[in-house]
Scaffold this active site. Structure first.
Site, mmCIF file in Angstrom:
data_model
loop_
_atom_site.group_PDB
_atom_site.id
_atom_site.type_symbol
_atom_site.label_atom_id
_atom_site.label_comp_id
_atom_site.label_asym_id
_atom_site.label_seq_id
_atom_site.Cartn_x
_atom_site.Cartn_y
_atom_site.Cartn_z
ATOM 1 N N THR A 70 0.839 -1.212 0.000
ATOM 2 C CA THR A 70 0.000 0.000 0.000
ATOM 3 C C THR A 70 0.869 1.254 0.000
ATOM 4 O OG1 THR A 70 -1.754 -1.181 1.135
ATOM 5 C CG2 THR A 70 -1.801 1.220 1.290
ATOM 6 N N GLN A 179 0.852 -8.995 -6.696
ATOM 7 C CA GLN A 179 0.418 -10.391 -6.900
ATOM 8 C C GLN A 179 1.265 -11.109 -7.943
ATOM 9 O OE1 GLN A 179 -1.561 -12.042 -5.041
ATOM 10 N NE2 GLN A 179 -2.686 -10.463 -3.945
ATOM 11 N N SER A 199 5.239 -6.553 -2.373
ATOM 12 C CA SER A 199 4.921 -6.670 -0.947
ATOM 13 C C SER A 199 5.384 -8.043 -0.460
ATOM 14 C CB SER A 199 3.407 -6.524 -0.760
ATOM 15 O OG SER A 199 3.055 -6.806 0.578
ATOM 16 N N THR A 237 14.010 4.361 10.678
ATOM 17 C CA THR A 237 14.994 3.292 10.900
ATOM 18 C C THR A 237 14.545 2.043 10.156
ATOM 19 O OG1 THR A 237 15.519 4.236 13.038
ATOM 20 C CG2 THR A 237 16.174 1.939 12.684
ATOM 21 N N CYS A 323 -16.336 -7.717 -1.053
ATOM 22 C CA CYS A 323 -17.693 -8.162 -1.373
ATOM 23 C C CYS A 323 -18.571 -7.906 -0.150
ATOM 24 C CB CYS A 323 -17.646 -9.653 -1.699
ATOM 25 S SG CYS A 323 -18.698 -10.083 -3.061
HETATM 26 N N1 PLP Z 1 -1.876 -4.478 -4.451
HETATM 27 C C1 PLP Z 1 -2.407 -5.683 -4.625
HETATM 28 C C2 PLP Z 1 -2.673 -6.173 -6.012
HETATM 29 C C3 PLP Z 1 -2.710 -6.488 -3.526
HETATM 30 O O1 PLP Z 1 -3.261 -7.699 -3.712
HETATM 31 C C4 PLP Z 1 -2.436 -5.990 -2.228
HETATM 32 C C5 PLP Z 1 -2.803 -6.784 -1.034
HETATM 33 O O2 PLP Z 1 -3.798 -7.481 -1.021
HETATM 34 C C6 PLP Z 1 -1.866 -4.724 -2.100
HETATM 35 C C7 PLP Z 1 -1.590 -3.995 -3.232
HETATM 36 C C8 PLP Z 1 -1.550 -4.146 -0.773
HETATM 37 O O3 PLP Z 1 -0.405 -4.753 -0.216
HETATM 38 P P1 PLP Z 1 -0.143 -4.673 1.358
HETATM 39 O O4 PLP Z 1 -1.110 -5.587 2.010
HETATM 40 O O5 PLP Z 1 1.279 -5.123 1.512
HETATM 41 O O6 PLP Z 1 -0.319 -3.256 1.747
#
Ligand code: PLP
Length: 377
Positions: A70, A179, A199, A237, A323
Site C-alpha cells: 500500500t 500479486q 509486498s 529506521t 464483497c
Molecule cells: N496491491 C495488490 C494487487 C494487492 O493484492 C495488495 C494486497 O492485497 C496490495 C496492493 C496491498 O499490499 P499490502 O497488504 O502489503 O499493503
C-alpha cells in the site's frame, strides 16, 4: 485448517522466520550507528537488498524498502504526478486496481486531476488499444497492475509501455506487481516500467515489508520526511528483521521457482477440473492467467454465506477483497457479468504448500453446501 487464500497473505516460510529471529535477537544493530555493530547491520542491509533485487530483476540501488504494498502504491502515484506537475494533470489507470492505487488516484481526482479509467472485458482483461487511445500529451501517470488480485488475470503492462513510447506522452508507467512478484516471470526493464511495487507477505515473508522499484535515473521525491535512510527516499529506521526475512523468502523461492510454479498451477488446474465435474451449476469466473489465483461462482449462493460455511468446515477462501453487504467487489462488478453470478464469486488462491487433497476438500465442501441447500428448499 485448509488455507486457500494465499492472495490475501501467506504463511511465513521457515527460512524467513529464522532470518527475522536472528535479525531481532543477534544482529539487531541500527544500520545508521557508527560503531561496528551498526556497520555490520548496514552491510547486511545491502546484501538483503541485493537478494531482493535479484528476485525483482533489477539493480539493488533501484529498490527502496517500504512498509507494505500500500505504501509503495501510494508513493508511486503521488510522486509520479508531482514529477509530471509541469507537464499535465491527466492520469490513466484501470477500474480493477487494488484500493492502494484506486484511493490515491481518487484523491487526486478530487484535487482536479482528470482520470481515465480503463474497463476490463468480462474475463477481466484490459485491451491495450484502449490505453493507446486514452494517452494524451498531458498524461503524467499510467498505473496498471500486472496481476489482478481477485481474478488472477495478467494485464498488458509491456504493451502499455510500448504505447506510451510510441505516443511520445510524458507519462510515467507504474505497475502494482504485488500479486505478480515471483509468481509470473518479469523484470521491470522487460516490462518497460518506471515504477513497480512489491509486498513481502504475499511471498512467504512477514507482513510489514515491501519495496518500490524506481528506474535508475528517475528522480522522485519521498512520501515521508525525516532522516536520511534509503538515500533520503524513505526515512525511518530500517525494519531490519522484516528486510532480512524478505530477502530469505526471496532466496528460498528463487531456489525452487520452477518447481513452485509447476506445483501451484497443477493444484489450481486440478481444483478447476474437480469443481467443474462436481458442480455442473458452477461457473469459472476466471481461471486466472497467473498460476496461483482463480475465481469461481455458485450462482444463487451469496459468497459471504459460502465463506462462512466453508470457515465452519475449517476452509479459508475469500469472497474477493470487498464483497460487502450484497454488493459484488469493484473488480467483479467491473467485468459486467450477471449479478447473480457475481454475488456468489469466491477467490481461491494457492501457495507452494497447497495440495490436491486440499482442493478435493474444498470441492466436496462446496458440493455438500449446495446439496444441503437444495434439499432444504
Ligand atoms: N496491491 C495488490 C494487487 C494487492 O493484492 C495488495 C494486497 O492485497 C496490495 C496492493 C496491498 O499490499 P499490502 O497488504 O502489503 O499493503
Amino acid at each position: 485448517m485448509i488455507y486457500l487464500d494465499n492472495a490475501a497473505t501467506t504463511r511465513v516460510c521457515p527460512e524467513a522466520a529464522q532470518a527475522a529471529l536472528a535479525a531481532m535477537t543477534e544482529d539487531f544493530g541500527n544500520p545508521s550507528s557508527r560503531y561496528a555493530h551498526g556497520a555490520a547491520a548496514a552491510a547486511r542491509l545491502q546484501a538483503h537488498r541485493a537478494a531482493v533485487a535479484e528476485a525483482v530483476g533489477c539493480l539493488p540501488e533501484e529498490l527502496v524498502f517500504t512498509s507494505c504494498g500500500t505504501e509503495g502504491d501510494n508513493w508511486a502515484v503521488r510522486a509520479a504526478v508531482e514529477h509530471g506537475k509541469r507537464k499535465g494533470r491527466h492520469i490513466i489507470t484501470t477500474a480493477i486496481e487494488h484500493a492502494a492505487v484506486l484511493e490515491p488516484v481518487r484523491a487526486l481526482a478530487n484535487q482536479g486531476y482528470e482520470v481515465t479509467w480503463l474497463r476490463p472485458d468480462r474475463q477481466g482483461h484490459i485491451d491495450p488499444k484502449d490505453l493507446a487511445a486514452a494517452l494524451r500529451p498531458d498524461t503524467v501517470l499510467v498505473s496498471m497492475m500486472l496481476v489482478n488480485n481477485e481474478l488472477g488475470t495478467i494485464l498488458p503492462v509491456k504493451e502499455a509501455a510500448e504505447a506510451i513510447r510510441a505516443s511520445g506522452s510524458p507519462a510515467l508507467l507504474h505497475t502494482d506487481a504485488v500479486q505478480a512478484f515471483l509468481k509470473v516471470p518479469f523484470t521491470p526493464r522487460d516490462l518497460g516500467v518506471d515504477l513497480l511495487t512489491i509486498s513481502g507477505h504475499k511471498v512467504r515473508a512477514p507482513k510489514g515489508i515491501g519495496a518500490l522499484y524506481i528506474r535508475k535515473g528517475l528522480k522522485l521525491g519521498p512520501l515521508l520526511l525525516g532522516g536520511g535512510q534509503e538515500n533520503g527516499l524513505r526515512p525511518g529506521t530500517e525494519p531490519t528483521a522484516q528486510i532480512a526475512a524478505l530477502a530469505a523468502a526471496c532466496r528460498a523461492w528463487l531456489d525452487h521457482r520452477e518447481e513452485y510454479t509447476g506445483r501451484i498451477s497443477n493444484v489450481k488446474n486440478y481444483f478447476l477440473e474437480s469443481f467443474a465435474a462436481a458442480l455442473p451449476q458452477g461457473v469459472v469466473v476466471s481461471p486466472g492467467d497467473a498460476p496461483h489465483i482463480c475465481a469461481v461462482s455458485l450462482p444463487g449462493y451469496p459468497s459471504e454465506m459460502l465463506v462462512r460455511e466453508l470457515s465452519d468446515r475449517g476452509i479459508c477462501v475469500s469472497s474477493g477483497s470487498a464483497c460487502h453487504r450484497g454488493r459484488p467487489s469493484h473488480v467483479f462488478a467491473a467485468t459486467g457479468r450477471p449479478k447473480g453470478e457475481l454475488l456468489g464469486t469466491l477467490r481461491v488462491s494457492f501457495s507452494p504448500e497447497s495440495t490436491p487433497e486440499e482442493a478435493d476438500a474444498l470441492v466436496s465442501a462446496l458440493a455438500e453446501i449446495a446439496s444441503a441447500r437444495v434439499s432444504a428448499r
